[in-house]
Write an enzyme that holds these catalytic residues in place. Sequence first.
Site, PDB file in Angstrom:
ATOM      1  N   ASP A  24     115.728 -56.482 102.664  1.00  0.00           N
ATOM      2  CA  ASP A  24     115.588 -57.937 102.834  1.00  0.00           C
ATOM      3  C   ASP A  24     115.814 -58.935 101.761  1.00  0.00           C
ATOM      4  O   ASP A  24     115.094 -59.990 101.896  1.00  0.00           O
ATOM      5  CB  ASP A  24     114.451 -58.368 103.996  1.00  0.00           C
ATOM      6  CG  ASP A  24     114.572 -57.508 105.151  1.00  0.00           C
ATOM      7  OD1 ASP A  24     115.457 -56.849 105.652  1.00  0.00           O
ATOM      8  OD2 ASP A  24     113.486 -57.544 105.812  1.00  0.00           O
ATOM      9  N   LYS A 133     118.984 -55.367 110.458  1.00  0.00           N
ATOM     10  CA  LYS A 133     118.194 -54.938 111.139  1.00  0.00           C
ATOM     11  C   LYS A 133     117.414 -56.110 111.864  1.00  0.00           C
ATOM     12  O   LYS A 133     117.387 -57.050 111.599  1.00  0.00           O
ATOM     13  CB  LYS A 133     117.064 -54.132 110.524  1.00  0.00           C
ATOM     14  CG  LYS A 133     116.282 -54.987 109.337  1.00  0.00           C
ATOM     15  CD  LYS A 133     115.039 -54.023 108.625  1.00  0.00           C
ATOM     16  CE  LYS A 133     114.382 -54.848 107.517  1.00  0.00           C
ATOM     17  NZ  LYS A 133     113.618 -55.883 108.204  1.00  0.00           N
ATOM     18  N   CYS A 166     108.041 -56.261 106.150  1.00  0.00           N
ATOM     19  CA  CYS A 166     109.130 -55.182 106.439  1.00  0.00           C
ATOM     20  C   CYS A 166     109.277 -53.948 105.550  1.00  0.00           C
ATOM     21  O   CYS A 166     109.583 -53.025 105.761  1.00  0.00           O
ATOM     22  CB  CYS A 166     110.366 -55.962 106.118  1.00  0.00           C
ATOM     23  SG  CYS A 166     110.664 -57.196 107.526  1.00  0.00           S
TER      24      CYS A 166
END
EC number: 3.5.1.110
Length: 230
Positions: A24, A133, A166
């Site tokens: 990310d 995702k 995450c």
Amino acid sequence: MTTLTARPEAITFDPQQSALIVVDMQNAYATPGGYLDLAGFDVSTTRPVIANIQTAVTAARAAGMLIIWFQNGWDEQYVEAGGPGSPNFHKSNALKTMRNQPQLQGKLLAKGSWDYQLVDELVPQPGDIVLPKPRYSGFFNTPLDSILRSRGIRHLVFTGIATNVCVESTLRDGFFLEYFGVVLEDATHQAGPEFAQKAALFNIETFFGWVSDVETFCDALSPTSFARIA
């Protein structure tokens, strides 16, 4: 094979049967004006993390490791985010921020938006894999597990943002699926206070994996290190 110095102990792996996971590294999480910044989280110290990830990616690619880039987010209508029947609807700070600031609706973590894009400094190359995702874990509703298993990959090296959300979520799920997870601590950044970073790293090195750093990782992948092990 190479041996990486790490906490709580060194770990040996074959780079060509391992993957570097970049979690990310989007404008949303690393750039002023992105989601985390607008939601009140401090992103002022993410620049060194970006530089360290660049270094780790270059070393990993040269050693033959698979590079996997994750982008967290949802479709423009936020169907993938889940409605009121999903806990994600209630806990996602991005969704809550948009509900509290309607002028941001459709701008945070929406596929195709500036917020969703990877930061300019980090550009996937041919042979890399880029995966969307919809939740914190990179194993949930993605082909990550099948991609790794089909290549015989069991060792995962993690970088990215946020360490305590995450990154840790993906590493934990990998642990439950019998993957060996290593975090490069100076190539990650927390969402929240500094203690969140320390707590996440404590959890990882104590219960779920290993912790190292970018310089040590690059040294382990250098040709001289391979020669010593061989």
